[in-house]
Enzyme design. Structure first.
Site, PDB file in Angstrom:
ATOM      1  N   ASP A  98       0.873  -1.168   0.000  1.00 48.27           N
ATOM      2  CA  ASP A  98       0.000   0.000   0.000  1.00 48.27           C
ATOM      3  C   ASP A  98       0.919   1.229   0.000  1.00 48.27           C
ATOM      4  O   ASP A  98       2.094   1.136   0.361  1.00 48.27           O
ATOM      5  CB  ASP A  98      -0.880  -0.020   1.250  1.00 48.27           C
ATOM      6  CG  ASP A  98      -1.652   1.258   1.447  1.00 48.27           C
ATOM      7  OD1 ASP A  98      -2.328   1.688   0.506  1.00 48.27           O
ATOM      8  OD2 ASP A  98      -1.550   1.841   2.551  1.00 48.27           O
ATOM      9  N   MET A  99       0.391   2.382  -0.395  1.00 41.55           N
ATOM     10  CA  MET A  99       1.241   3.574  -0.429  1.00 41.55           C
ATOM     11  C   MET A  99       1.034   4.445   0.804  1.00 41.55           C
ATOM     12  O   MET A  99       1.922   4.543   1.652  1.00 41.55           O
ATOM     13  CB  MET A  99       0.973   4.397  -1.705  1.00 41.55           C
ATOM     14  CG  MET A  99       1.929   5.594  -1.837  1.00 41.55           C
ATOM     15  SD  MET A  99       1.695   6.561  -3.366  1.00 41.55           S
ATOM     16  CE  MET A  99       0.148   7.420  -2.975  1.00 41.55           C
ATOM     17  N   ASP A 100      -0.114   5.079   0.930  1.00 44.81           N
ATOM     18  CA  ASP A 100      -0.344   6.049   1.998  1.00 44.81           C
ATOM     19  C   ASP A 100      -0.335   5.381   3.367  1.00 44.81           C
ATOM     20  O   ASP A 100      -1.133   4.493   3.649  1.00 44.81           O
ATOM     21  CB  ASP A 100      -1.679   6.766   1.790  1.00 44.81           C
ATOM     22  CG  ASP A 100      -1.665   7.642   0.553  1.00 44.81           C
ATOM     23  OD1 ASP A 100      -0.742   8.447   0.418  1.00 44.81           O
ATOM     24  OD2 ASP A 100      -2.581   7.510  -0.288  1.00 44.81           O
TER      25      ASP A 100
ATOM     26  N   ASP B 280      -1.450  -0.647   6.357  1.00 43.04           N
ATOM     27  CA  ASP B 280      -1.411   0.076   7.632  1.00 43.04           C
ATOM     28  C   ASP B 280      -2.776   0.263   8.264  1.00 43.04           C
ATOM     29  O   ASP B 280      -2.868   0.853   9.338  1.00 43.04           O
ATOM     30  CB  ASP B 280      -0.753   1.449   7.450  1.00 43.04           C
ATOM     31  CG  ASP B 280      -1.615   2.401   6.623  1.00 43.04           C
ATOM     32  OD1 ASP B 280      -1.899   3.511   7.109  1.00 43.04           O
ATOM     33  OD2 ASP B 280      -2.002   2.035   5.504  1.00 43.04           O
TER      34      ASP B 280
END
Length: 206
Positions: free
Chosen positions: A15-17, A171
């Site tokens: 995942d990025m954010d 996250d």
């Protein structure tokens, strides 16, 4: 420190954010501005737990949860416009990036994010992360977003890897749910650290 057996996996998906980059403070500032503009209750924790979802989907869940009505198009516009003034504050999350650096060129790796492609691309480019990954999947590539599995299944297909051979880094609870819905094990990144390993329930009962 979390000990992981990476030899069990053929591909990694990040995942990025909030996972690969520390963008959540900027996103939450933008959400607060957008909600306050319309006189809505500001529950940043509610928004933060939905990291990885596209903004319009979070807006829909916000309306349903709080029983409020608002100009959704304007809220999304304000949130995005505010983030546009903040995105360059986004920094790498060293623990996650270290894993990507370790396996760059050794395993296929993907970014699987609920961000729009333009936003994903500018952040990854600005932080010199783009070249690490063989596959980039944004909200633009799938119709059903997290916690649905589509983002991660699309990434696995693009990497020619079976879902059960992929390890996801996330996250949020919704990201973890998306990984498990895709039949993948998941590592939760919390407070900038690789904090928890969650095996897919399907693997535990197989």
């Amino acid at each position: 420190m979390l000990e992981l057996d990476y030899s069990r996996y053929q591909a990694l998906i990040f995942d990025m954010d909030g996972t690969l980059v520390d963008s959540m403070p900027s996103h939450l500032k933008a959400w607060q501005t957008a909600l306050e503009e319309q006189g809505l209750p500001v529950d940043i924790d509610f928004v933060g737990k939905r990291g990885g979802m596209p903004t319009p989907k979070i807006a829909d869940e916000y309306a349903s949860h709080f029983g409020v009505t608002f100009d959704k198009a304007q809220l999304v516009k304000t949130k995005k416009a505010t983030f546009d003034t903040l995105w360059q504050e986004v920094a790498r999350i060293p623990a996650s990036v270290a894993v990507a650096e370790q396996f760059q060129g050794k395993l296929p790796m993907a970014v699987g994010t609920g961000a729009e492609r333009s936003n994903m691309q500018r952040i990854l480019d600005n932080l010199s992360l783009t070249e690490m990954f063989t596959t980039l999947v944004s909200a633009d590539e799938v119709k059903a977003h997290k916690p649905e599995p589509d983002t991660f299944l699309y990434a696995a297909k693009e990497m020619n890897t079976a879902p059960e051979q992929c390890l996801v880094f996330e996250d949020t609870p919704f990201g973890l749910q998306a990984a498990h819905n895709a039949g993948m094990d998941c590592v939760l990144v919390l407070d900038g650290q690789l904090a928890e390993f969650h095996a897919c329930p399907e693997h535990q009962t197989a």
